[in-house]
Design a protein around this motif. Structure first.
Motif, PDB file in Angstrom:
ATOM      1  N   PHE A 152       0.870  -1.182   0.000  1.00 52.93           N
ATOM      2  CA  PHE A 152       0.000   0.000   0.000  1.00 52.93           C
ATOM      3  C   PHE A 152       0.905   1.229   0.000  1.00 52.93           C
ATOM      4  CE2 PHE A 152      -2.525  -3.284   1.928  1.00 52.93           C
ATOM      5  CZ  PHE A 152      -3.846  -3.010   1.589  1.00 52.93           C
ATOM      6  N   ASP A 153       0.525   2.243  -0.752  1.00 53.67           N
ATOM      7  CA  ASP A 153       1.298   3.480  -0.778  1.00 53.67           C
ATOM      8  C   ASP A 153       0.559   4.582  -0.016  1.00 53.67           C
ATOM      9  OD1 ASP A 153       2.772   1.965  -2.521  1.00 53.67           O
ATOM     10  OD2 ASP A 153       2.753   3.412  -4.159  1.00 53.67           O
ATOM     11  N   ASP A 154       1.304   5.439   0.624  1.00 48.17           N
ATOM     12  CA  ASP A 154       0.838   6.718   1.214  1.00 48.17           C
ATOM     13  C   ASP A 154       0.376   6.631   2.670  1.00 48.17           C
ATOM     14  OD1 ASP A 154       1.275   7.835  -1.310  1.00 48.17           O
ATOM     15  OD2 ASP A 154      -0.819   7.616  -1.903  1.00 48.17           O
ATOM     16  N   GLY A 155      -0.114   5.474   3.118  1.00 45.76           N
ATOM     17  CA  GLY A 155      -0.539   5.361   4.510  1.00 45.76           C
ATOM     18  C   GLY A 155      -1.909   5.941   4.792  1.00 45.76           C
TER      19      GLY A 155
ATOM     20  N   SER B 206       9.627   3.594   3.714  1.00 47.41           N
ATOM     21  CA  SER B 206       9.631   4.992   3.265  1.00 47.41           C
ATOM     22  C   SER B 206       8.982   5.191   1.895  1.00 47.41           C
ATOM     23  CB  SER B 206      11.068   5.513   3.203  1.00 47.41           C
ATOM     24  OG  SER B 206      11.063   6.849   2.710  1.00 47.41           O
ATOM     25  N   HIS B 207       8.214   6.283   1.838  1.00 47.82           N
ATOM     26  CA  HIS B 207       7.644   6.770   0.570  1.00 47.82           C
ATOM     27  C   HIS B 207       8.030   8.253   0.460  1.00 47.82           C
ATOM     28  CE1 HIS B 207       5.024   6.698  -2.848  1.00 47.82           C
ATOM     29  NE2 HIS B 207       3.929   7.145  -2.281  1.00 47.82           N
ATOM     30  N   THR B 208       9.220   8.546   0.969  1.00 48.56           N
ATOM     31  CA  THR B 208       9.793   9.889   1.160  1.00 48.56           C
ATOM     32  C   THR B 208       9.122  10.602   2.340  1.00 48.56           C
ATOM     33  OG1 THR B 208       8.404  11.297  -0.278  1.00 48.56           O
ATOM     34  CG2 THR B 208      10.246  10.107  -1.339  1.00 48.56           C
TER      35      THR B 208
ATOM     36  N   PRO C 134       7.407   8.238  -5.035  1.00 50.70           N
ATOM     37  CA  PRO C 134       6.143   8.956  -5.226  1.00 50.70           C
ATOM     38  C   PRO C 134       5.752   8.981  -6.705  1.00 50.70           C
ATOM     39  CG  PRO C 134       7.517  10.141  -3.672  1.00 50.70           C
ATOM     40  CD  PRO C 134       8.361   9.027  -4.236  1.00 50.70           C
ATOM     41  N   GLN C 135       4.523   8.593  -6.960  1.00 53.87           N
ATOM     42  CA  GLN C 135       3.968   8.516  -8.322  1.00 53.87           C
ATOM     43  C   GLN C 135       4.793   7.611  -9.237  1.00 53.87           C
ATOM     44  OE1 GLN C 135       3.510  12.639  -9.524  1.00 53.87           O
ATOM     45  NE2 GLN C 135       1.858  12.980  -8.058  1.00 53.87           N
ATOM     46  N   GLY C 136       5.600   6.776  -8.646  1.00 56.08           N
ATOM     47  CA  GLY C 136       6.389   5.840  -9.445  1.00 56.08           C
ATOM     48  C   GLY C 136       7.509   6.481 -10.233  1.00 56.08           C
TER      49      GLY C 136
ATOM     50  N   SER D 109       8.026  13.918   2.048  1.00 55.79           N
ATOM     51  CA  SER D 109       7.107  14.972   1.582  1.00 55.79           C
ATOM     52  C   SER D 109       6.190  14.563   0.442  1.00 55.79           C
ATOM     53  CB  SER D 109       7.927  16.173   1.106  1.00 55.79           C
ATOM     54  OG  SER D 109       8.583  15.824  -0.107  1.00 55.79           O
ATOM     55  N   HIS D 110       6.544  13.520  -0.285  1.00 54.56           N
ATOM     56  CA  HIS D 110       5.811  13.105  -1.496  1.00 54.56           C
ATOM     57  C   HIS D 110       5.940  14.132  -2.619  1.00 54.56           C
ATOM     58  CE1 HIS D 110       2.532  10.979  -3.778  1.00 54.56           C
ATOM     59  NE2 HIS D 110       2.916   9.961  -3.042  1.00 54.56           N
ATOM     60  N   VAL D 111       6.826  15.100  -2.481  1.00 51.47           N
ATOM     61  CA  VAL D 111       6.982  16.128  -3.519  1.00 51.47           C
ATOM     62  C   VAL D 111       7.761  15.546  -4.699  1.00 51.47           C
ATOM     63  CG1 VAL D 111       8.102  18.341  -4.058  1.00 51.47           C
ATOM     64  CG2 VAL D 111       6.840  18.056  -1.905  1.00 51.47           C
TER      65      VAL D 111
HETATM   66 ZN   LIG Z   1       2.169   7.972  -3.193  1.00 50.73          ZN
END
Ligand SMILES: [Zn+2]
Length: 255
Positions: free
Chosen positions: A47-50, A134-136, A181-183, A138-140
């Motif tokens: 799952f991404d983002d939490g 981790s998914h970073t 983020p966003q692949g 900030s997701h920026v």
């Molecule tokens: Zn994401």
């Protein structure tokens, strides 16, 4: 496109369990890449983002079937406070936003209405239903908002370092598994991730994964984007993508 309703998710997980699939964790995946065998019917769920629905719906379903998943956290998003109700726990479930409303809530500084709390993350870890990576921070998409390659590399490096620090402080450890983020990734992203100590890089690319590539190097991991579709859809996609030659032919035709 990348969200699944609670009823389809429950049916998909029930089917996986009944069909004899076992879920693997990050360490088992790393060992498989390094050459260790895995049972034929092994699957990793990510799952991404939490999002909060991972706690409200996915956690109890996984627990009921003895399955587990990985969740890639944007480490600046989880909030404080007590655990909220989840399906089957008794009590009123928190309202859940759809994907776009959730993104808007995060944007407006109300991430708590859309995203997991640290207390829920702790409970999911304790139950053995989820690992967190981790998914970073900030997701920026730094490639989009910086004006030079140098700046992009610096901002991404700082983002990755901060994410590791938060995971270390909150969970007592940060793994070498990272989800883009966003692949999105490019050569600068790859070198920044390697310098930050990440070795397993989860993409949004579909296709088979292979063990035994260069030892020590980072590897990009393909994933199947699961749709809000019945079990028959998931079963057919697993059939295709667990057969490398058929998977490659299928993807060629699809392209
Ligand atoms: Zn994401």
């Amino acid at each position: 496109m990348i969200t699944v309703s609670p009823s389809h998710f429950a049916a998909q997980m029930a089917w996986l369990a009944k069909a004899g699939y076992r879920t693997i964790g990050s360490e088992q995946l790393a060992a498989w890449f390094a050459g260790e065998p895995l049972p034929q019917k092994s699957v990793m769920i990510t799952f991404d983002d939490g999002y909060l629905d991972n706690w409200v719906h996915a956690h109890p379903v996984l627990k009921a079937h003895g399955l587990s998943a990985l969740c890639f956290l944007v480490t600046s998003w989880p909030g404080e406070g007590a655990t909220r109700a989840h399906a089957g726990s008794g009590g009123a479930l928190p309202p859940l936003l759809d994907h776009h409303a959730g993104e808007a809530a995060i944007e407006n500084g109300s991430a708590d209405s859309a995203i997991l709390r640290w207390s829920e993350i702790d409970a999911m870890r304790a139950a053995g239903t989820f690992e967190f990576h981790s998914h970073t921070h900030s997701h920026v998409r730094w490639d989009k908002v910086t004006t030079s390659a140098q700046e992009k590399r610096e901002r991404l490096a700082a983002d990755l370092a901060e994410s590791r620090e938060v995971l270390q402080a909150r969970l007592g450890g940060a793994s070498d598994h990272l989800c883009w983020p966003q692949g999105y990734y490019d050569d600068d992203y790859l070198s920044a991730a390697q310098q930050a100590g990440f070795r397993h890089l989860y993409t949004c690319e579909v296709g088979p994964n292979y063990p035994r590539r260069e030892a020590g190097a980072a590897r990009s991991i393909s994933r199947l984007e699961v749709r809000d579709r019945p079990v028959s859809w998931l079963a057919s996609r697993l059939w295709v993508h667990t057969r490398p030659a058929i998977s490659r032919a299928y993807l060629r035709i699809k392209r």
